[in-house]
Design a protein around this motif. Structure first.
Motif, PDB file in Angstrom:
ATOM      1  N   GLU A  24       0.826  -1.219   0.000  1.00 28.60           N
ATOM      2  CA  GLU A  24       0.000   0.000   0.000  1.00 28.60           C
ATOM      3  C   GLU A  24       0.854   1.260   0.000  1.00 28.60           C
ATOM      4  OE1 GLU A  24      -2.948   0.210   3.196  1.00 28.60           O
ATOM      5  OE2 GLU A  24      -3.744  -1.664   2.354  1.00 28.60           O
ATOM      6  N   GLY A  38       2.459   1.616  -3.300  1.00 29.62           N
ATOM      7  CA  GLY A  38       1.427   2.000  -4.265  1.00 29.62           C
ATOM      8  C   GLY A  38       1.109   3.487  -4.165  1.00 29.62           C
ATOM      9  N   GLU A  39       1.095   3.995  -2.930  1.00 33.96           N
ATOM     10  CA  GLU A  39       0.792   5.424  -2.751  1.00 33.96           C
ATOM     11  C   GLU A  39       1.943   6.274  -3.314  1.00 33.96           C
ATOM     12  OE1 GLU A  39      -0.187   6.478   1.314  1.00 33.96           O
ATOM     13  OE2 GLU A  39       0.093   8.608   0.797  1.00 33.96           O
ATOM     14  N   ARG A  95       1.642   6.246  -7.060  1.00 32.55           N
ATOM     15  CA  ARG A  95       0.280   6.457  -7.573  1.00 32.55           C
ATOM     16  C   ARG A  95       0.242   7.335  -8.824  1.00 32.55           C
ATOM     17  NH1 ARG A  95      -5.223   6.535  -6.388  1.00 32.55           N
ATOM     18  NH2 ARG A  95      -5.952   8.685  -6.497  1.00 32.55           N
ATOM     19  N   LEU A 133      -1.630   5.962 -12.120  1.00 33.71           N
ATOM     20  CA  LEU A 133      -2.778   6.647 -12.725  1.00 33.71           C
ATOM     21  C   LEU A 133      -2.555   6.913 -14.202  1.00 33.71           C
ATOM     22  CD1 LEU A 133      -3.680   9.215  -9.901  1.00 33.71           C
ATOM     23  CD2 LEU A 133      -4.884   7.114 -10.535  1.00 33.71           C
TER      24      LEU A 133
END
Ligand code: NAD
Length: 434
Positions: free
Chosen positions: A179, A182-183, A186, A190
């Motif tokens: 997580e 992933g942040e 991001r 995207l």
């Protein structure tokens, strides 16, 4: 998210600056006080196109800062990246992991809340587990995860590579670490850039396998180039004919004086050692290492032949000494083999390089540094193009030949053609694989 970046070299600085541009709060830390001093004054200690402006913008926005104080850098950070050097260990070809392990231990002592410790340095399989062990031992109460996030940027195109990567590789073992990673990435996710999640060992292996493969591709075409010279084929046309095949691709298929740089030599060596340690000798990689050394030696012989069999008493103008254009990095550059061989053989060597002098002065003792290719070629016996900087791609060859003592051109990056050189008045033209 607050991110700490340990190491402000080619990878750490570019990664730190780019992550701050994603909107994260990034503190870069280095133990070299000169580098931190420069960065604090807004100066960039390395040459990387576009880095100065991106750095300035993010410092001005208050997202990017520099410090020599590790504790301050990591305080409250959700992720701490280790981007320190992993050079070849003296004597045995292994990667020297002492900087990575020292950084891990120092970090462990400064952390409190949950943090992901991310290895960005190129490290052998098993290193992230060792990092985990070191941190656990140094700070048993610490709540942390480790992640492997090897970097694939190329010097000279580093910002674009970081901002528009072919892929991001993330080795993680917990959902929580995934997580956090992933942040961090991001903005890339995207925009549909692929993020490849794997285990730790696999991520570590991907980096070495990718670099060894690219080194193999370059070495393959360099070996084919040598054969082309014997049989009357043109390696440039061979590369084009091969590279248009989508299964092969045209990248890393340009014949030249052998690969160098901060990564391929040390990473191929380290991978070969890993293979030996696990009783799986990597014969292809081992051969690539040997052949690359031979190619550099062959270049010296080629130049010596062009100079009538001896460098003694010759004046040679070398254009480009960095390992590739658009960087000031001299690590393992072919020039470090070729130039000393010319000087050792009795030549006077003049060098022109747009960015190489700062690093190169200590590494190439005895050369005369010049800034203008035509002035450097005056009365010379040969001009040797070693690095294909844009500045050397459109030389006025007629003007150059006219100022030389004996107009000979060794074009080790295949920028020009024999016709270009002979029409311009060169008496001799030597290239690679043509
Ligand atoms: P570098 O030598 O340019 O920079 C390393 C920096 O780390 C130095 O500034 C050094 O002072 C600093 N450092 C070392 N120990 C430290 C510590 N304990 N605390 C704070 N700072 C510390 O190295 P680089 O070229 O940026 O490479 C870093 C890693 O990235 C290597 O493992 C390399 O293989 C990998 N890599 C490099 C490239 C590249 O093109 N250079 C590309 C991909 C991956």
């Amino acid at each position: 998210m607050k991110i700490a970046m340990i190491g402000t070299g080619y990878v750490g600085l570019v990664s730190g600056v780019c992550l701050s541009d994603f909107g994260h709060e990034v503190v870069c830390v280095d133990k070299n006080p000169d580098k931190i001093g420069m960065l604090e004054r807004g100066e960039v200690p390395i040459f990387e196109p576009g880095l100065d402006m991106l750095m300035e913008r993010n410092v001005a926005a208050g997202r990017l800062s520099f410090t020599g104080d590790l504790a301050q850098a990591v305080e409250g950070a959700g992720a701490v990246f280790i981007a320190v050097g992993t050079p070849t260990r003296r004597g045995d070809g292994h990667a020297d992991l002492s900087y990575v392990y020292a950084a891990a231990e120092e970090v462990a002592g400064c952390l409190s809340g949950h943090t992901v410790i991310v290895t960005k340095s190129t490290v052998p399989v098993g290193t992230n587990r060792k990092v985990e062990e070191i941190v656990r031992e140094a700070n048993p109460a610490l709540d942390f995860d480790v992640a492997s996030n090897p970097e694939f940027l190329r010097e000279g195109a580093a910002i674009d590579d970081f901002m528009r990567p072919d892929r991001v590789v993330v080795g993680v073992e917990s959902e929580r670490a995934k997580e956090v990673m992933g942040e961090i990435y991001r903005p890339l996710f995207l925009r549909d850039f692929p993020i490849v999640y794997t285990g730790l060992e696999t991520a570590e292996m991907i980096k070495y396998a990718a670099n060894a493969f690219l080194a193999t591709k370059i070495t393959f075409i360099n070996e084919i180039a040598a054969l082309c010279e014997r049989v009357g084929a043109d390696v440039k046309a061979v590369s084009r004919g091969m590279g248009l095949d989508n299964r092969i691709g045209n990248k890393f298929l340009h014949a030249g004086p052998g690969y160098g740089g901060s990564c391929f030599p040390k990473d191929t060596n380290a991978l070969a050692r890993i293979g030996q340690d696990h009783s799986v000798p990597l014969q292809i990689t081992e051969t690539v290492i040997k052949v690359n050394e031979e190619i550099k030696r062959r270049m010296v012989e080629k130049l010596q032949d062009m100079c009538g069999g001896s460098f003694n008493g010759k004046t040679i103008c070398v254009l480009g000494v960095t390992f590739k254009p658009n960087t000031d990095d001299m690590r393992e550059a072919p020039s470090l083999t070729i130039v000393p061989a010319m000087i050792g053989g009795g030549a006077t060597v003049r060098v022109v390089d747009p960015q190489g002098r700062r690093e190169g002065e200590a590494l190439l003792p005895g050369v005369n540094w010049e800034t203008d290719p035509y002035a450097a070629a005056r009365d010379a016996d040969a001009v040797v193009i070693l690095t294909e900087w844009n500045e050397f791609r459109a030389l006025d060859l007629t003007r150059m030949a006219s100022v030389m003592g004996t107009p000979r051109l060794a074009d080790l990056r295949n920028i020009y053609t024999r016709e270009d050189a002979l029409d311009a008045g060169f008496a001799e033209y030597v290239a690679v694989g043509r």
